[in-house]
Enzyme design. Sequence first.
Site, mmCIF file in Angstrom:
data_model
loop_
_atom_site.group_PDB
_atom_site.id
_atom_site.type_symbol
_atom_site.label_atom_id
_atom_site.label_comp_id
_atom_site.label_asym_id
_atom_site.label_seq_id
_atom_site.Cartn_x
_atom_site.Cartn_y
_atom_site.Cartn_z
ATOM 1 N N HIS A 1 77.956 79.592 12.354
ATOM 2 C CA HIS A 1 78.022 80.270 11.048
ATOM 3 C C HIS A 1 77.665 81.753 11.151
ATOM 4 O O HIS A 1 77.219 82.360 10.166
ATOM 5 C CB HIS A 1 77.095 79.591 10.028
ATOM 6 C CG HIS A 1 77.481 78.194 9.693
ATOM 7 N ND1 HIS A 1 76.767 77.398 8.819
ATOM 8 C CD2 HIS A 1 78.513 77.410 10.112
ATOM 9 C CE1 HIS A 1 77.338 76.206 8.710
ATOM 10 N NE2 HIS A 1 78.409 76.191 9.495
ATOM 11 N N THR B 1 86.961 76.842 7.810
ATOM 12 C CA THR B 1 87.605 78.040 8.343
ATOM 13 C C THR B 1 89.015 77.710 8.796
ATOM 14 O O THR B 1 89.255 76.673 9.414
ATOM 15 C CB THR B 1 86.794 78.611 9.529
ATOM 16 O OG1 THR B 1 85.455 78.860 9.106
ATOM 17 C CG2 THR B 1 87.409 79.899 10.041
ATOM 18 N N LEU C 1 85.950 76.076 15.313
ATOM 19 C CA LEU C 1 86.173 76.642 13.994
ATOM 20 C C LEU C 1 85.500 75.717 12.993
ATOM 21 O O LEU C 1 85.675 74.494 13.055
ATOM 22 C CB LEU C 1 87.669 76.741 13.659
ATOM 23 C CG LEU C 1 88.485 77.888 14.273
ATOM 24 C CD1 LEU C 1 89.913 77.861 13.738
ATOM 25 C CD2 LEU C 1 87.858 79.237 14.017
ATOM 26 N N ASP C 2 84.717 76.274 12.077
ATOM 27 C CA ASP C 2 84.120 75.452 11.032
ATOM 28 C C ASP C 2 85.213 74.720 10.262
ATOM 29 O O ASP C 2 86.355 75.191 10.177
ATOM 30 C CB ASP C 2 83.320 76.326 10.062
ATOM 31 C CG ASP C 2 82.087 76.930 10.711
ATOM 32 O OD1 ASP C 2 81.651 76.411 11.749
ATOM 33 O OD2 ASP C 2 81.577 77.938 10.181
ATOM 34 N N ARG C 3 84.852 73.604 9.678
ATOM 35 C CA ARG C 3 85.836 72.800 8.960
ATOM 36 C C ARG C 3 86.524 73.607 7.869
ATOM 37 O O ARG C 3 87.735 73.465 7.634
ATOM 38 C CB ARG C 3 85.149 71.567 8.353
ATOM 39 C CG ARG C 3 86.095 70.619 7.647
ATOM 40 C CD ARG C 3 85.400 69.327 7.269
ATOM 41 N NE ARG C 3 84.419 69.514 6.224
ATOM 42 C CZ ARG C 3 84.700 69.482 4.915
ATOM 43 N NH1 ARG C 3 85.947 69.307 4.521
ATOM 44 N NH2 ARG C 3 83.747 69.637 4.023
#
Length: 545
Positions: free
Chosen positions: A370, A277, A273-275
């Site tokens: 992304h 998100t 998970l992106d930071r």
Amino acid sequence: MWLSRSGWPGLLGLCHYHLQRPSFARTWSGYKGPMAETLSTQVGTTGGLKALHQQNGDAGGDAMVGPPPEPLKPAGQEVEPAPVGGEHASTAAQGPGKRKKRRGATGERVVPPPKKRRTGVSFGDEHFAETSYYFEGGLRKVQPYYFDFRTYCKGRWVGHSLLHVFSTEFRAQPLAYYEAAIRAGRLHLNEEPVQDLNIVLKDNDFLRNTVHRHEPPVTAEPIRLLAENEDVVVVDKPSSIPVHPCGRFRHNTVIFILGKEHQLKELHPLHRLDRLTSGVLMFAKTAAVSERIHEQVRDRQLEKEYVCRVEGEFPTEEVTCKEPILVVSYKVGVCRVDPQGKPCETVFQRLSYNGHSSVVQCRPLTGRTHQIRVHLQFLGHPILNDPIYNSTAWGPSRGRGGHIPKTDEELLRDLVAEHQAKQSLDVLDLCEGDLSAGLTDSAAPSSELGKDNLEELAAAAQKMEEVVEAVPQDLDTIALAPEKAIETDVMNQETDPLCAECRLVRQDPLPQDLVMFLHALRYKGPGFEYFSPMPAWAQDDWQED
């Protein structure tokens, strides 16, 4: 071909010779397990360096001076420092049958053999005890702390001096800083203090650099436990907290917070998970479970569902985007749609529209970096507060339809300039030290000091080191009067004479600025399904500020 009995000793001797050669031994060990060599550097599209990232992160910074973006100790595993040997090290303790340490010519520096990494060791209590958290203004903050970056000499460094390596690869600090670090006893080669930057590096040299480390703040929102059994741990990750150590982040990560506050250790992340998100995040408790679920991921047996809030009125009908995605820069962390990119597919369905923005369900069928954010940008409906893909740096159309009226180099430069002006480089996983001439047109940071200043600071730092080393000798006094020991500045790691970050005054972000409107709502696989509550910004009655 058959060998006579008399030919076997020669063949065995030849094999034994090659197995003892360092280069062959390293190649052979690669088949049995990874070497404890890390500290890789990444060069972005426009140049510039980002190194010493700590995996699990941490991949997290700047080689030898700042937080790492590549693993120093993959998966949190410890690198046992090479022993102090040198020319005069005794070989008597090696025991019978072991190869004697090679001795060089008179005056030649001999490098101790590398230590094997202890496999199966994750982040433990000794790592969690490096520093502590405190909470302020809705933010979780980390007390500054001292940290050792460690690496074995890379092949391209062999035959070059430390001066050359620092001046060509580790340019986040001026050479005067490294000279001051030597005088303060911060740089070690094979566990012996470095005395001269002109020392020439050899294969298997072990470098250790002690730095004063600062971490950016994250939201103070707690990590909620959604489920736990003998196989997995499932949490609801808040926005702004990285999954594992990376760049400047180490303790302000999900892995460390779970270990320090929930005693959940040696976890294996099952997906990314992106930071920025939030939402469902799964960890396996064992390597076997991790491999089983990763196999399900490879076989496309997992279903992922996200929800986001985007600009404008999204179409009511289901929209499928199959545009390929290309990484513009691994260093800055930016992607775009491009025919030369990797194939991707995302299915979108609008859930609501409030007259200005839409809540959209997203089902990514592939797992590119992304992917959801880039596809929404391409469709002309970027995430409402996406700091990268809803930026004017992409041009008037903000990347809609893949129209970007500038080169990749110009795009990266403009993105960096925008976030540098906002003091939000952490959004791009950058810090000031990462900026090169290709990434910014601005002047050098005001925190840089001249050589004279650094010499004074080095003397102060050396005095501090001497006092700190003397403190353990008076343990009885500390035990009898702990309140007095706490009062002394020596025991306080908050400031350091050589630390440029200590001289910067940064404005804290607002908690709401750390939230991006993208949330992992559901993960489903064979025999399991986990949900996270719908975030407030996705509710029908949500009002924009």
